[in-house]
Design a protein around this motif. Structure first.
Motif, mmCIF file in Angstrom:
data_model
loop_
_atom_site.group_PDB
_atom_site.id
_atom_site.type_symbol
_atom_site.label_atom_id
_atom_site.label_comp_id
_atom_site.label_asym_id
_atom_site.label_seq_id
_atom_site.Cartn_x
_atom_site.Cartn_y
_atom_site.Cartn_z
ATOM 1 N N MET A 1 31.454 12.076 3.348
ATOM 2 C CA MET A 1 30.715 13.222 3.862
ATOM 3 C C MET A 1 31.303 14.513 3.307
ATOM 4 O O MET A 1 32.506 14.736 3.375
ATOM 5 N N ASP A 2 30.456 15.376 2.734
ATOM 6 C CA ASP A 2 30.904 16.688 2.293
ATOM 7 C C ASP A 2 31.200 17.542 3.515
ATOM 8 O O ASP A 2 30.389 17.629 4.450
ATOM 9 N N MET A 3 32.363 18.197 3.501
ATOM 10 C CA MET A 3 32.779 18.996 4.649
ATOM 11 C C MET A 3 32.513 20.473 4.394
ATOM 12 O O MET A 3 32.781 20.982 3.299
ATOM 13 N N ARG A 4 31.993 21.157 5.390
ATOM 14 C CA ARG A 4 31.850 22.608 5.340
ATOM 15 C C ARG A 4 33.138 23.202 5.901
ATOM 16 O O ARG A 4 33.444 23.064 7.082
ATOM 17 N N ARG A 5 33.886 23.850 5.028
ATOM 18 C CA ARG A 5 35.205 24.363 5.396
ATOM 19 C C ARG A 5 35.118 25.830 5.786
ATOM 20 O O ARG A 5 34.546 26.639 5.045
ATOM 21 N N ILE A 6 35.709 26.154 6.935
ATOM 22 C CA ILE A 6 35.533 27.469 7.538
ATOM 23 C C ILE A 6 36.884 28.047 7.930
ATOM 24 O O ILE A 6 37.700 27.370 8.575
ATOM 25 N N LEU A 7 37.139 29.299 7.563
ATOM 26 C CA LEU A 7 38.331 30.017 8.002
ATOM 27 C C LEU A 7 37.967 30.868 9.220
ATOM 28 O O LEU A 7 36.990 31.618 9.187
ATOM 29 N N VAL A 8 38.757 30.749 10.283
ATOM 30 C CA VAL A 8 38.594 31.597 11.468
ATOM 31 C C VAL A 8 39.904 32.336 11.697
ATOM 32 O O VAL A 8 40.951 31.708 11.896
ATOM 33 N N THR A 9 39.890 33.649 11.666
ATOM 34 C CA THR A 9 41.107 34.426 11.917
ATOM 35 C C THR A 9 41.245 34.687 13.424
ATOM 36 O O THR A 9 40.268 34.685 14.164
ATOM 37 N N GLY A 10 42.482 34.894 13.851
ATOM 38 C CA GLY A 10 42.723 35.105 15.277
ATOM 39 C C GLY A 10 42.242 33.928 16.093
ATOM 40 O O GLY A 10 41.671 34.089 17.176
ATOM 41 N N ALA A 11 42.515 32.714 15.600
ATOM 42 C CA ALA A 11 41.866 31.512 16.138
ATOM 43 C C ALA A 11 42.704 30.732 17.136
ATOM 44 O O ALA A 11 42.261 29.693 17.616
ATOM 45 N N ASN A 12 43.890 31.207 17.466
ATOM 46 C CA ASN A 12 44.755 30.411 18.340
ATOM 47 C C ASN A 12 44.482 30.618 19.828
ATOM 48 O O ASN A 12 45.032 29.907 20.668
ATOM 49 N N LYS A 13 43.625 31.577 20.178
ATOM 50 C CA LYS A 13 43.330 31.799 21.599
ATOM 51 C C LYS A 13 42.023 32.579 21.738
ATOM 52 O O LYS A 13 41.432 33.024 20.754
ATOM 53 N N GLY A 14 41.592 32.726 22.978
ATOM 54 C CA GLY A 14 40.441 33.559 23.280
ATOM 55 C C GLY A 14 39.169 33.162 22.564
ATOM 56 O O GLY A 14 38.847 31.979 22.408
ATOM 57 N N ILE A 15 38.449 34.170 22.089
ATOM 58 C CA ILE A 15 37.165 33.943 21.431
ATOM 59 C C ILE A 15 37.346 33.152 20.146
ATOM 60 O O ILE A 15 36.543 32.270 19.823
ATOM 61 N N GLY A 16 38.406 33.422 19.399
ATOM 62 C CA GLY A 16 38.632 32.706 18.151
ATOM 63 C C GLY A 16 38.787 31.215 18.375
ATOM 64 O O GLY A 16 38.195 30.399 17.660
#
Length: 293
Positions: A1-16
Motif C-alpha cells: 500500500m502506498d502511504m500518504r506521509r504527513i508532517l504535523v508540527t506541535g503534534a505532541n499534545k493538544g490540537i496537534g
C-alpha cells in the motif's frame, strides 16, 4: 500500500495530537511525522497512540522558532522518505502570550516559524497532490477588523511577498511594548497573538499564489481547550466547558477537511465548521460561508 506521509508540527499534545490521532484513525494509508519541540515528549505522545497506530508514526524533533532545528528535522524526514514525497504539511505549532512570551517570541514562532517550516519542507512535498494546512486562529481576522483601513489592505493584499512581510514583522518587533506606536500605525494595541495569526493568514495567501499546483489553506480550529487557552477559563474561576471550550478532537475537524476533503480554490481561510471565512472579520460557525475573493 502506498502511504500518504504527513508532517504535523506541535503534534505532541493538544490540537496537534488530536490531528495525528484523527489522521491515523480515519486513513489506513497514512504515516505521520510527529513534530515535537521536545523529542522525549514526542516519544511519549507516540506511545500514547493506539498500539496498532504506532508503526505508522515517527517522532521528529522540531522547534519551529529555530532555524537549525527546522533544518535538522527536514534532513531527518528527507532520509526517511527516500524517493517518496510528503503528502502534506500541517503547520500547527504555535504559542500564546502566556508566561510572559514577548511579541518577538510569538511572531518568531507563529508566523516566521510557519515560513521556516514551509521553506525547508516544500522541496519534500508532492508537487502534484501536495497540501499545506496552516492552523491559525479566529484571532487573526478579529485583529484585522480592529486595524485601520490602510492596514486592513496590507493584510488582505493578494500580491504580498515574504520580504515585505518580514520587513513588517521587523518593524513590529522594534515597536514591542509601545502601544501608542502600534495605534499610530493603525494596528490597534499591537496584541501579539492576533497580529501573528493575521500575518500567518496573509502568508497563506501568498504561499498559495506562489505554488498554485498545491492545495494551501489556513483555518481556525475553534475555541479549544489546550494548555494555552485553559488559563482563560482559570482566570474566571470556571471550567473550560463552562466558558464554551471544546475538546481537542473538535479542533481537528477543519484541518482534516483541508487535508483530505474536496476543496474549491486555494489560499483560503476556513472557520471551525470547515466553511470558508473572511480574513478581515469574525464569522460565526454555522453562519453562511464566505464567498468573496
Amino acid at each position: 500500500m502506498d502511504m500518504r506521509r504527513i508532517l504535523v508540527t506541535g503534534a505532541n499534545k493538544g490540537i496537534g495530537f488530536a490531528i495525528v490521532q484523527a489522521i491515523l484513525e480515519e486513513h489506513d494509508d497514512t504515516f505521520v511525522y510527529l513534530g515535537s519541540r521536545d523529542a522525549a515528549r514526542g516519544q511519549a505522545a507516540r506511545m500514547a497512540l493506539k498500539p496498532e497506530w504506532q508503526a505508522r508514526a515517527d517522532v521528529v524533533a522540531l522547534d519551529v522558532s529555530e532555524d537549525q532545528s527546522v533544518a535538522r528535522a527536514a534532513e531527518q524526514v528527507a532520509r526517511s522518505l527516500g524517493n517518496e514525497k510528503l503528502y502534506a504539511i500541517v503547520n500547527n505549532a504555535g504559542i500564546g502570550t502566556g508566561a510572559g512570551a514577548s511579541l518577538t517570541k510569538v511572531l518568531q514562532t507563529n508566523t516566521v516559524g510557519m515560513h521556516r517550516v514551509c521553506e525547508r519542507f516544500l522541496p519534500l512535498l508532492d508537487p502534484v497532490n501536495g497540501r499545506i494546512v496552516n492552523v491559525t486562529s479566529a484571532s487573526g481576522p478579529s485583529f484585522v477588523a480592529r486595524c485601520s483601513t490602510a492596514m486592513q489592505r496590507f493584510f488582505l493584499d493578494t500580491q504580498a511577498t515574504w520580504p515585505r512581510l518580514q520587513s513588517f514583522i521587523d518593524e513590529c518587533i522594534a515597536m514591542d511594548g509601545d502601544k501608542p506606536a502600534f495605534a499610530a500605525k493603525g494596528l490597534d494595541d499591537g496584541e501579539a497573538y492576533g497580529l501573528s495569526k493575521a500575518l500567518a493568514n496573509t502568508y497563506t495567501v501568498l504561499l498559495a499564489r506562489e505554488h498554485p499546483a498545491l492545495r494551501i489553506n489556513a483555518c481556525t480550529p475553534g475555541f479549544i481547550e489546550t494548555d494555552m487557552t485553559r488559563r482563560y477559563a482559570e482566570s474566571q474561576g470556571k471550567s473550560p466547558a463552562e466558558v464554551g471550550m471544546k475538546p481537542p478532537s473538535a479542533g481537528a475537524r477543519t484541518p482534516m477537511h483541508l487535508l483530505f476533503g474536496t476543496l474549491e480554490g486555494n489560499g483560503h481561510y476556513y472557520g471551525s465548521d470547515a466553511q470558508r471565512s473572511p480574513l478581515d472579520r469574525y464569522r460565526s460557525p454555522g453562519s453562511p460561508p464566505y464567498t468573496g475573493a
